[in-house]
Design an enzyme around this catalytic site. Structure first.
Site, PDB file in Angstrom:
ATOM      1  N   GLY A   1      -4.038 -33.449  37.059  1.00  0.00           N
ATOM      2  CA  GLY A   1      -3.466 -34.600  35.959  1.00  0.00           C
ATOM      3  C   GLY A   1      -1.730 -33.845  35.423  1.00  0.00           C
ATOM      4  N   GLN A   2      -1.109 -32.981  35.109  1.00  0.00           N
ATOM      5  CA  GLN A   2       0.091 -33.092  34.740  1.00  0.00           C
ATOM      6  C   GLN A   2       0.735 -33.710  35.664  1.00  0.00           C
ATOM      7  OE1 GLN A   2       1.467 -31.633  31.868  1.00  0.00           O
ATOM      8  NE2 GLN A   2       3.242 -31.831  32.133  1.00  0.00           N
TER       9      GLN A   2
ATOM     10  N   GLU B   1     -16.127 -26.384  38.937  1.00  0.00           N
ATOM     11  CA  GLU B   1     -14.306 -26.276  39.173  1.00  0.00           C
ATOM     12  C   GLU B   1     -14.551 -25.325  39.402  1.00  0.00           C
ATOM     13  OE1 GLU B   1     -13.315 -30.115  37.431  1.00  0.00           O
ATOM     14  OE2 GLU B   1     -11.143 -29.074  37.737  1.00  0.00           O
TER      15      GLU B   1
ATOM     16  N   ASP C   1      -5.535 -38.639  31.604  1.00  0.00           N
ATOM     17  CA  ASP C   1      -4.975 -37.928  29.770  1.00  0.00           C
ATOM     18  C   ASP C   1      -4.363 -37.668  29.410  1.00  0.00           C
ATOM     19  OD1 ASP C   1      -8.012 -37.161  29.976  1.00  0.00           O
ATOM     20  OD2 ASP C   1      -7.482 -34.621  30.050  1.00  0.00           O
ATOM     21  N   HIS C   2      -2.787 -37.905  30.104  1.00  0.00           N
ATOM     22  CA  HIS C   2      -1.680 -37.907  29.575  1.00  0.00           C
ATOM     23  C   HIS C   2      -1.022 -39.209  29.963  1.00  0.00           C
ATOM     24  CE1 HIS C   2      -1.430 -33.761  29.630  1.00  0.00           C
ATOM     25  NE2 HIS C   2      -1.346 -33.211  30.355  1.00  0.00           N
TER      26      HIS C   2
ATOM     27  N   HIS D   1      -6.067 -37.310  22.588  1.00  0.00           N
ATOM     28  CA  HIS D   1      -5.372 -38.418  23.493  1.00  0.00           C
ATOM     29  C   HIS D   1      -6.521 -39.662  23.651  1.00  0.00           C
ATOM     30  CE1 HIS D   1      -7.040 -35.731  26.463  1.00  0.00           C
ATOM     31  NE2 HIS D   1      -6.170 -34.370  26.332  1.00  0.00           N
TER      32      HIS D   1
ATOM     33  N   HIS E   1      -6.050 -27.599  38.272  1.00  0.00           N
ATOM     34  CA  HIS E   1      -5.222 -27.162  36.683  1.00  0.00           C
ATOM     35  C   HIS E   1      -4.019 -26.364  37.152  1.00  0.00           C
ATOM     36  CE1 HIS E   1      -4.217 -24.933  32.668  1.00  0.00           C
ATOM     37  NE2 HIS E   1      -5.098 -26.234  32.263  1.00  0.00           N
TER      38      HIS E   1
ATOM     39  N   GLU F   1     -14.568 -35.110  31.067  1.00  0.00           N
ATOM     40  CA  GLU F   1     -14.618 -33.371  30.983  1.00  0.00           C
ATOM     41  C   GLU F   1     -14.704 -33.392  29.364  1.00  0.00           C
ATOM     42  OE1 GLU F   1     -10.580 -31.549  31.160  1.00  0.00           O
ATOM     43  OE2 GLU F   1     -10.759 -32.661  33.251  1.00  0.00           O
TER      44      GLU F   1
ATOM     45  N   ASN G   1      -6.751 -37.271  37.060  1.00  0.00           N
ATOM     46  CA  ASN G   1      -6.740 -36.892  35.309  1.00  0.00           C
ATOM     47  C   ASN G   1      -5.656 -38.057  34.864  1.00  0.00           C
ATOM     48  OD1 ASN G   1      -6.339 -35.888  32.641  1.00  0.00           O
ATOM     49  ND2 ASN G   1      -7.535 -33.965  33.602  1.00  0.00           N
TER      50      ASN G   1
ATOM     51  N   HIS H   1     -10.847 -36.027  29.198  1.00  0.00           N
ATOM     52  CA  HIS H   1     -11.219 -35.385  28.389  1.00  0.00           C
ATOM     53  C   HIS H   1     -11.698 -36.054  27.239  1.00  0.00           C
ATOM     54  CE1 HIS H   1     -10.825 -30.399  27.164  1.00  0.00           C
ATOM     55  NE2 HIS H   1     -11.024 -31.260  26.645  1.00  0.00           N
TER      56      HIS H   1
ATOM     57  N   ARG I   1     -11.606 -35.056  24.021  1.00  0.00           N
ATOM     58  CA  ARG I   1     -11.053 -33.365  23.235  1.00  0.00           C
ATOM     59  C   ARG I   1     -11.597 -33.861  21.997  1.00  0.00           C
ATOM     60  NH1 ARG I   1      -8.468 -29.530  23.828  1.00  0.00           N
ATOM     61  NH2 ARG I   1      -7.594 -28.852  26.188  1.00  0.00           N
TER      62      ARG I   1
ATOM     63  N   THR J   1      -6.564 -26.712  28.876  1.00  0.00           N
ATOM     64  CA  THR J   1      -7.674 -25.761  28.937  1.00  0.00           C
ATOM     65  C   THR J   1      -6.976 -24.545  29.671  1.00  0.00           C
ATOM     66  OG1 THR J   1      -8.845 -27.536  29.782  1.00  0.00           O
ATOM     67  CG2 THR J   1      -9.331 -25.361  29.460  1.00  0.00           C
TER      68      THR J   1
ATOM     69  N   ARG K   1       3.196 -43.441  19.866  1.00  0.00           N
ATOM     70  CA  ARG K   1       3.301 -44.192  19.308  1.00  0.00           C
ATOM     71  C   ARG K   1       3.006 -45.122  18.838  1.00  0.00           C
ATOM     72  NH1 ARG K   1       8.451 -46.857  19.248  1.00  0.00           N
ATOM     73  NH2 ARG K   1      10.347 -45.331  19.172  1.00  0.00           N
TER      74      ARG K   1
HETATM   75  N1  PXP Z   1      -9.740 -30.101  35.525  1.00  0.00           N
HETATM   76  C1  PXP Z   1     -10.149 -29.333  34.223  1.00  0.00           C
HETATM   77  C2  PXP Z   1     -11.381 -29.007  34.293  1.00  0.00           C
HETATM   78  C3  PXP Z   1      -9.058 -29.559  33.015  1.00  0.00           C
HETATM   79  O1  PXP Z   1      -9.833 -29.273  31.920  1.00  0.00           O
HETATM   80  C4  PXP Z   1      -7.720 -30.176  33.635  1.00  0.00           C
HETATM   81  C5  PXP Z   1      -6.741 -29.843  32.547  1.00  0.00           C
HETATM   82  O2  PXP Z   1      -7.848 -31.796  31.864  1.00  0.00           O
HETATM   83  C6  PXP Z   1      -7.510 -30.414  35.050  1.00  0.00           C
HETATM   84  C7  PXP Z   1      -8.240 -30.391  35.890  1.00  0.00           C
HETATM   85  C8  PXP Z   1      -5.860 -31.405  35.464  1.00  0.00           C
HETATM   86  O3  PXP Z   1      -4.806 -30.064  34.678  1.00  0.00           O
HETATM   87  P1  PXP Z   1      -3.694 -30.514  35.293  1.00  0.00           P
HETATM   88  O4  PXP Z   1      -3.075 -31.301  33.458  1.00  0.00           O
HETATM   89  O5  PXP Z   1      -2.821 -29.351  35.130  1.00  0.00           O
HETATM   90  O6  PXP Z   1      -3.378 -31.258  36.695  1.00  0.00           O
END
Ligand code: PXP
Length: 257
Positions: free
Chosen positions: A233-234, A148, A8-9, A49, A211, A69, A6, A42, A44, A100, A17
């Site tokens: 992701g994170q 999931e 997104d970050h 993001h 997650h 997502e 993921n 994702h 949103r 989420t 910025r």
């Molecule tokens: N799966 C889903 C459906 C999510 O919404 C997210 C967070 O965007 C993730 C996985 C990844 O979660 P994390 O960033 O905590 O690894």
């Protein structure tokens, strides 16, 4: 075990910025060359993001499947139908949340229509659900191919047990408990995830999970045979700040073998 990365970050940092740096497409190409099996993003409602242009570029340029997502908001679903990712993962979404927070409410009145619309547009549908048996059975009834499992409760418990989180301002409400109590909750959560995965597979669903998974807690989930894919992701993007994205992804892949 497949790994969906993921990114997104990467876009979160870019938005800090409002410049195209770091570039999500560069993150995509590094993820592909580092062995990611899927790219997860994702879109949103508040576009905090990832935006439509990112999604379009990623879908057009990615050599691996794109898992998008999104909420069940009708405007977003129309956009997703036009963008045509390989898979849409339906997630609950609240504007004020940091991430989420739980699984999808499967009693939402328009959920069935949303699923049909996506499937009519040749998009595979996954439902992001809490790991409980009723939600797995209900998901099957909706005729989706994927679920999931939300691993947030497991991950939070792991952090409270094995990290210094409880001594910080991020201590998780309701989990400020003794080590023994936390161990019991952790085992219960792992069992809930195992049972949900087993039922899902028995019903013919493809079961993913994600997650809050990180380099410390991922093994217990990655060892559940019925789960075929983790979306993370994170922790990967956070680690990439120190070791680079390629190494961060490769290290995670090695834990999934
Ligand atoms: N799966 C889903 C459906 C999510 O919404 C997210 C967070 O965007 C993730 C996985 C990844 O979660 P994390 O960033 O905590 O690894």
């Amino acid at each position: 075990m497949k790994l969906g990365v993921n990114i997104d970050h990467v876009a979160v940092l870019r938005e800090a910025r409002a410049v195209n740096d770091p570039d999500v497409l560069q993150a995509l190409f590094i993820a592909v060359s580092s062995g990611a099996d899927q790219i997860t993003i994702h879109l949103r409602e508040d576009r905090r993001h990832i935006n439509e242009a990112d999604v379009k570029n990623i879908i057009n340029l990615s050599k691996i499947p794109a898992n998008l997502e999104c909420s069940i908001n009708s405007e977003i679903v129309d956009i997703v139908c036009a963008l045509k990712p390989s898979r849409a993962t339906l997630v609950p979404e609240k504007r004020a949340e940091l991430t989420t927070e739980g699984g999808l409410n499967l009693n939402s009145p328009n959920l069935a229509n949303v699923i049909k619309k996506l499937q009519d547009n040749d998009i595979e549908v996954s439902l992001f659900v809490d790991p409980n048996l009723d939600d797995i059975r209900a998901s099957k009834e909706f005729g989706v191919q994927f679920v999931e499992l939300h691993t947030g409760a497991y991950s939070n418990t792991f952090l409270m047990l094995f990290s210094n989180l409880r001594h910080t301002k991020y201590s998780v409400n309701g989990l400020d408990l003794s080590k023994n109590e936390l161990k019991q909750i952790l085992n219960k959560e792992i069992n809930r995830i195992k049972e949900a995965a087993k039922l899902g597979k028995n019903l013919g669903l493809k079961v993913a999970a994600g997650h809050g998974l990180n380099y410390q807690n991922v093994k217990a989930i990655a060892s559940i045979d019925e789960i075929f894919e983790l979306n993370i992701g994170q922790s990967i993007i956070a680690r990439s700040i120190f070791v680079g994205l390629k190494t961060a992804i490769k290290e995670m892949k090695e834990l999934l073998i």
